[in-house]
Each structure stands twice: as C-alpha cells, then as structure tokens.
Design an enzyme around this catalytic site. Sequence first.
Site, mmCIF file in Angstrom:
data_model
loop_
_atom_site.group_PDB
_atom_site.id
_atom_site.type_symbol
_atom_site.label_atom_id
_atom_site.label_comp_id
_atom_site.label_asym_id
_atom_site.label_seq_id
_atom_site.Cartn_x
_atom_site.Cartn_y
_atom_site.Cartn_z
ATOM 1 N N LYS A 61 -10.500 0.420 -2.454
ATOM 2 C CA LYS A 61 -10.375 0.184 -1.061
ATOM 3 C C LYS A 61 -10.770 1.418 -0.072
ATOM 4 C CE LYS A 61 -6.967 -1.313 2.399
ATOM 5 N NZ LYS A 61 -5.676 -1.638 2.864
ATOM 6 N N ASP A 95 0.980 -1.144 -0.009
ATOM 7 C CA ASP A 95 0.122 0.002 -0.164
ATOM 8 C C ASP A 95 0.913 1.175 0.086
ATOM 9 O OD1 ASP A 95 -1.810 -2.073 0.435
ATOM 10 O OD2 ASP A 95 -3.080 -1.001 1.998
ATOM 11 N N LYS A 97 -7.054 3.404 -3.264
ATOM 12 C CA LYS A 97 -7.537 3.383 -1.914
ATOM 13 C C LYS A 97 -7.631 4.820 -1.497
ATOM 14 C CE LYS A 97 -5.237 2.133 2.593
ATOM 15 N NZ LYS A 97 -4.220 1.512 3.292
#
Length: 291
Positions: A244, A145, A208
């Site tokens: 996400k 991430d 995300k």
Amino acid sequence: ELGWISTVHVNRPAVVRHAERIKKWRTVKGNWQAAWLLKAVTCVDLTTLSGDDTPSNVRRLCFKAKHPIREDLLKALDMHDKDITVGAVCVYPARVTDAVNALKAAGCNIPVASVAAGFPSGQTPLETKLAEIKLAVEYGAREIDIVISRSLVLTGQWEGLYEEIRQCREACGEAHMKTILATGELGSLANVYKASMIAMMAGSDFIKTSTGKEVENATFPVGVVMMRAIREFYWQTGNKVGFKPAGGIRTAKEAITWLMLVKEELGVEWLTPELFRLGASSLLEDIEKQV
C-alpha cells in the site's frame, strides 16, 4: 530469520534511475485508461485523518466510498451494474463506530480500516499501542493500519521491531493488519528493505509506505524496494503480502503508474484489493474527472 537481512545491500543509484524511468512511462489511453482507473478506484482506501473529523463528514466519506464514480459515467461505460466501490474507508479509532454505522445504513460491506498503535509518530508505549488496536477492533474495524517505532529501525533493533509488530498482529485478532513503515524517516533504502522483511516475518498482511504525515511519503524508489522485498518473501515462504503506497498520491496518472509498477514487479495477481491498496483522500476527484 536475521540471516535474510544481515547482508542486504541496495544499489541506490540503480533504484533511483529505475524510478526516473517509471515516471516517464506513457499512460494508457481511451477505454484501456478508463479500465485502469476503475481498477484503481476499487483499490483505494478512502481516508480522512484530520483533527476536526466529525460524524457528519465521516458519513459523507462513506457515501463517497459506496458511490465513488457518478452513476451516469458508469452507465456510459456499461459498468453501472458492477458494484464498483472503494477498497476500504480509513479513519481514526474514535470515528470507527461512525463509519461502521454509516456503511451498514447504506447497505454495503466495505470494510472499515482504522489507524492505530500511536499513529502517526509511533512514540507511545507498546501497552498503549496494543490497547488502541484492541479498541479499534472492538469498535468494528476489520483492518488495522499500525505504525512502527522508527527508533527501532534507526538503531538496528531488528528483534525488538519483530516483537513489537508480532504483538500488534496478535492484538488485531481476525482483523487484517497493514504495517506502516514511515519510509521517509528510516534513513536509507536498505533500512526500508529490512523493515519490510521484518514486518512480513512478524505476520503483516500488508506493508505500507507512509502515514501521509511525513515530509516524504510514497515515492517510486521506496515502492520498488518494498515490492522487491515482497517478491523475495513470497519466493522464500509462498506467502503473498499486500502493498500500500500512501501519502501524496493525488492524480489519476500517478495511480495508474503505481498499478503498472505493481504489475511489473509483482504480477497481475497482486492487482486486487486483497493485495494492493492506494491510501488517498483527494485522489477520487481527479479519477472521476479523467473518466
């Protein structure tokens, strides 16, 4: 492809009105609710990102990842043999080895995700970001991430943003890359849309919303804008990119609402751990209570 983003306009009042309607959606009941909640569990990135993380609390997290819902509850629902686990365990790079070892000892194949690239501020040199990504992969992380440099968005340096994310994608190698946009710090919904598009063009497997450390994290207006970008990107290229939301998602009702929104905006095929994740640390407790 700068032409895709040069003329973007986001109708903020309409997006906000739509988001207010989303909050009022009625949740499903009974067995349907249980089914949606178990689906949510399989999409959770179970996360610990604290300065006081230790090998022991990472091991506890990994145990919870393998056994997210009590066995007696799963038996009552006749779901005890379906191997329900969370989507991934997410930790800092220094704790990746602990998580990999704990999951291996537990005999499960849940992937370990690691935040990297100057998380959470992104205010580190690109060389340092790339080195951190490579180390996390080396330690055994199967998902990375990364976090973008917000300054590149706020100053309109779209080619610079593309190049940074592209190099991060390269550094990830075989690992999946989720690009954190830190939407609460991008200034406008138009910037959220543009940053989403650039991140996907540069090879992100997921986009995300947040690090969970900003003042404003996952919100429905931002979710709608990011999902519309994913849909447009899919129409243009045929590539499915995951979504996400992360930060501040604590209740089972919120989790179900996010799933319903993904189903409405992107379709049922996005409701899998391969294309949808929920970033959360305390969400499982409420889901278990509701189950």
